[in-house]
Write a protein that holds these residues in place. Structure first.
Motif, PDB file in Angstrom:
ATOM      1  N   VAL A   1       0.823  -1.215   0.000  1.00  0.00           N
ATOM      2  CA  VAL A   1       0.000   0.000   0.000  1.00  0.00           C
ATOM      3  C   VAL A   1       0.859   1.268   0.000  1.00  0.00           C
ATOM      4  O   VAL A   1       0.711   2.135  -0.873  1.00  0.00           O
ATOM      5  CB  VAL A   1      -0.957   0.016   1.219  1.00  0.00           C
ATOM      6  CG1 VAL A   1      -1.776   1.299   1.232  1.00  0.00           C
ATOM      7  CG2 VAL A   1      -1.857  -1.200   1.203  1.00  0.00           C
ATOM      8  N   VAL A   2       1.745   1.393   0.970  1.00  0.00           N
ATOM      9  CA  VAL A   2       2.464   2.655   1.171  1.00  0.00           C
ATOM     10  C   VAL A   2       3.347   2.988  -0.019  1.00  0.00           C
ATOM     11  O   VAL A   2       3.240   4.061  -0.625  1.00  0.00           O
ATOM     12  CB  VAL A   2       3.292   2.596   2.464  1.00  0.00           C
ATOM     13  CG1 VAL A   2       4.116   3.871   2.625  1.00  0.00           C
ATOM     14  CG2 VAL A   2       2.371   2.410   3.662  1.00  0.00           C
ATOM     15  N   ARG A   3       4.244   2.062  -0.385  1.00  0.00           N
ATOM     16  CA  ARG A   3       5.171   2.366  -1.477  1.00  0.00           C
ATOM     17  C   ARG A   3       4.480   2.459  -2.840  1.00  0.00           C
ATOM     18  O   ARG A   3       4.761   3.379  -3.613  1.00  0.00           O
ATOM     19  CB  ARG A   3       6.293   1.327  -1.523  1.00  0.00           C
ATOM     20  CG  ARG A   3       7.229   1.347  -0.324  1.00  0.00           C
ATOM     21  CD  ARG A   3       7.623   2.743   0.074  1.00  0.00           C
ATOM     22  NE  ARG A   3       8.166   3.515  -1.039  1.00  0.00           N
ATOM     23  CZ  ARG A   3       8.294   4.836  -1.036  1.00  0.00           C
ATOM     24  NH1 ARG A   3       7.905   5.535   0.005  1.00  0.00           N
ATOM     25  NH2 ARG A   3       8.820   5.461  -2.078  1.00  0.00           N
ATOM     26  N   PRO A   4       3.566   1.532  -3.186  1.00  0.00           N
ATOM     27  CA  PRO A   4       2.863   1.710  -4.469  1.00  0.00           C
ATOM     28  C   PRO A   4       2.070   3.010  -4.530  1.00  0.00           C
ATOM     29  O   PRO A   4       2.068   3.696  -5.563  1.00  0.00           O
ATOM     30  CB  PRO A   4       1.942   0.486  -4.547  1.00  0.00           C
ATOM     31  CG  PRO A   4       2.629  -0.541  -3.710  1.00  0.00           C
ATOM     32  CD  PRO A   4       3.250   0.210  -2.592  1.00  0.00           C
ATOM     33  N   GLY A   5       1.386   3.362  -3.435  1.00  0.00           N
ATOM     34  CA  GLY A   5       0.637   4.615  -3.428  1.00  0.00           C
ATOM     35  C   GLY A   5       1.559   5.821  -3.561  1.00  0.00           C
ATOM     36  O   GLY A   5       1.271   6.764  -4.307  1.00  0.00           O
ATOM     37  N   GLY A   6       2.684   5.796  -2.844  1.00  0.00           N
ATOM     38  CA  GLY A   6       3.636   6.891  -2.952  1.00  0.00           C
ATOM     39  C   GLY A   6       4.225   7.012  -4.343  1.00  0.00           C
ATOM     40  O   GLY A   6       4.372   8.122  -4.884  1.00  0.00           O
ATOM     41  N   ASN A   7       4.566   5.874  -4.947  1.00  0.00           N
ATOM     42  CA  ASN A   7       5.114   5.905  -6.309  1.00  0.00           C
ATOM     43  C   ASN A   7       4.087   6.427  -7.316  1.00  0.00           C
ATOM     44  O   ASN A   7       4.449   7.126  -8.273  1.00  0.00           O
ATOM     45  CB  ASN A   7       5.573   4.508  -6.708  1.00  0.00           C
ATOM     46  CG  ASN A   7       6.807   4.062  -5.950  1.00  0.00           C
ATOM     47  OD1 ASN A   7       7.543   4.896  -5.418  1.00  0.00           O
ATOM     48  ND2 ASN A   7       7.024   2.769  -5.884  1.00  0.00           N
ATOM     49  N   ALA A   8       2.818   6.082  -7.118  1.00  0.00           N
ATOM     50  CA  ALA A   8       1.774   6.572  -8.019  1.00  0.00           C
ATOM     51  C   ALA A   8       1.645   8.094  -7.938  1.00  0.00           C
ATOM     52  O   ALA A   8       1.533   8.776  -8.962  1.00  0.00           O
ATOM     53  CB  ALA A   8       0.438   5.904  -7.684  1.00  0.00           C
ATOM     54  N   VAL A   9       1.676   8.633  -6.716  1.00  0.00           N
ATOM     55  CA  VAL A   9       1.588  10.086  -6.550  1.00  0.00           C
ATOM     56  C   VAL A   9       2.798  10.775  -7.164  1.00  0.00           C
ATOM     57  O   VAL A   9       2.681  11.773  -7.898  1.00  0.00           O
ATOM     58  CB  VAL A   9       1.461  10.436  -5.052  1.00  0.00           C
ATOM     59  CG1 VAL A   9       1.553  11.942  -4.849  1.00  0.00           C
ATOM     60  CG2 VAL A   9       0.147   9.910  -4.486  1.00  0.00           C
ATOM     61  N   ILE A  10       3.981  10.253  -6.883  1.00  0.00           N
ATOM     62  CA  ILE A  10       5.213  10.876  -7.379  1.00  0.00           C
ATOM     63  C   ILE A  10       5.268  10.845  -8.901  1.00  0.00           C
ATOM     64  O   ILE A  10       5.637  11.831  -9.552  1.00  0.00           O
ATOM     65  CB  ILE A  10       6.439  10.175  -6.766  1.00  0.00           C
ATOM     66  CG1 ILE A  10       6.497  10.447  -5.262  1.00  0.00           C
ATOM     67  CG2 ILE A  10       7.725  10.638  -7.439  1.00  0.00           C
ATOM     68  CD1 ILE A  10       7.545   9.635  -4.534  1.00  0.00           C
TER      69      ILE A  10
END
Length: 302
Positions: free
Chosen positions: A90-99
């Motif tokens: 959740v955390v890393r995929p969501g962060g990568n999507a935003v970035i």
């Protein structure tokens, strides 16, 4: 890993897409440039308290698992196991999507500054960004490290360039308070001219602080490499504290430079503020840079 390696890692992870996109979100919630700068300082101090806590935990539990080991030691195996799955799923995929989306917005805006951006173009560019970085990291740890070094240089260059431009404008005489905002550093300049009540002000302030906290993300990554540091007892506290001091200073100066060069209305309206094309910056309009009796919106009509 040396102290310098850890310092470079933390700084490179903190200086990311957040600092180039959050100024617009924060400007929408504050009433003056001074409040926006205060929000960045407040968020930086809050993050520093978390970083100081991680220093203590890192010295007590000097392993590479970082947060996972901290939770496991404090609350048991289940907490550490649950964190690992949430972080990876959740955390890393969501962060990568935003970035990647922010990267796509800036890339397309730089290529087409005056044309509206097609929504699917942003999505395609963002997917291409994620796919490219995935391929680079799949080539091996060396390729990933080299790419990280290149991006760190580019991010530092972008941050430094904005600061230099703002300081140059200030030194050359364009820095009488805020040259592009009619109200100065502390005057009110808000979308709603009526005075907000205390609860509205606190709500807007909290929203702005949350946006600023996103900019400082990445400092926790030092906990994942504590086990590989040559002397974590001395190097970890120095690396984290120096990184936080440098990043807070850099973010403050960058935002001050933005408000020196651009009106607060422009910063509010553009989510890609660092690549915005502003009419006051063009040579053919320098003669009307600061009219005494004209607002920013009336100047645009001219």
């Amino acid at each position: 890993m040396t102290r310098l390696n850890c310092l470079a890692l933390i700084i490179s992870l903190q200086i990311g897409s957040g600092i180039f996109s959050a100024p617009s979100l924060i400007a929408q919630q504050v009433r003056s440039p001074a409040e926006a700068l205060g929000v960045f300082l407040l968020a930086g101090l809050l993050v520093w308290t978390g970083a100081a806590s991680f220093v203590e935990l890192g010295l007590l539990i000097p392993f590479n698992a970082g947060i996972q080991d901290y939770l496991r030691a404090s609350w048991g195996e289940y907490s550490g196991h649950l964190f690992s799955w949430i972080w990876v799923g959740v955390v890393r995929p969501g962060g990568n999507a935003v970035i990647s989306t922010i990267f796509a917005d800036f890339l397309l805006k730089a290529l087409q500054p005056s044309d509206p951006i097609w929504p699917w173009a942003t999505k395609i560019a963002a997917i291409g960004c994620v796919a490219s970085l995935t391929v680079i990291n799949c080539l091996g740890a060396t390729a990933g490290a080299k790419a990280a070094n290149v991006f760190m240089i580019l991010k530092l260059a972008a941050l430094g360039t904005i600061i230099v431009i703002g300081c140059t404008n200030y030194v050359l005489g364009y820095g009488d308070e805020v040259p592009s905002s009619d109200t100065g550093w502390f005057g009110w300049n808000q979308v709603n001219p009526s005075e907000p009540d205390v609860w509205d002000f606190l709500g807007s302030l909290c929203t702005a602080v949350f946006a600023a906290l996103f900019c400082y993300g990445g400092w926790e990554s030092a906990s994942f490499i504590a086990g590989d540091m040559a002397n974590p007892v001395k190097d970890l506290p120095m690396a984290i504290n120096w990184a936080m001091a440098l990043v807070i200073t850099g973010f403050f100066l960058m935002n001050a430079s933005l408000y020196i060069c651009l009106p607060i209305d422009v910063i509010r309206e553009s989510k890609t503020v660092v690549v915005v094309s502003h009419p006051w910056l063009r040579s053919e309009t320098t003669e009307i840079r600061r009219p005494a009796d004209t607002s920013y919106r009336n100047l645009l009509k001219r």
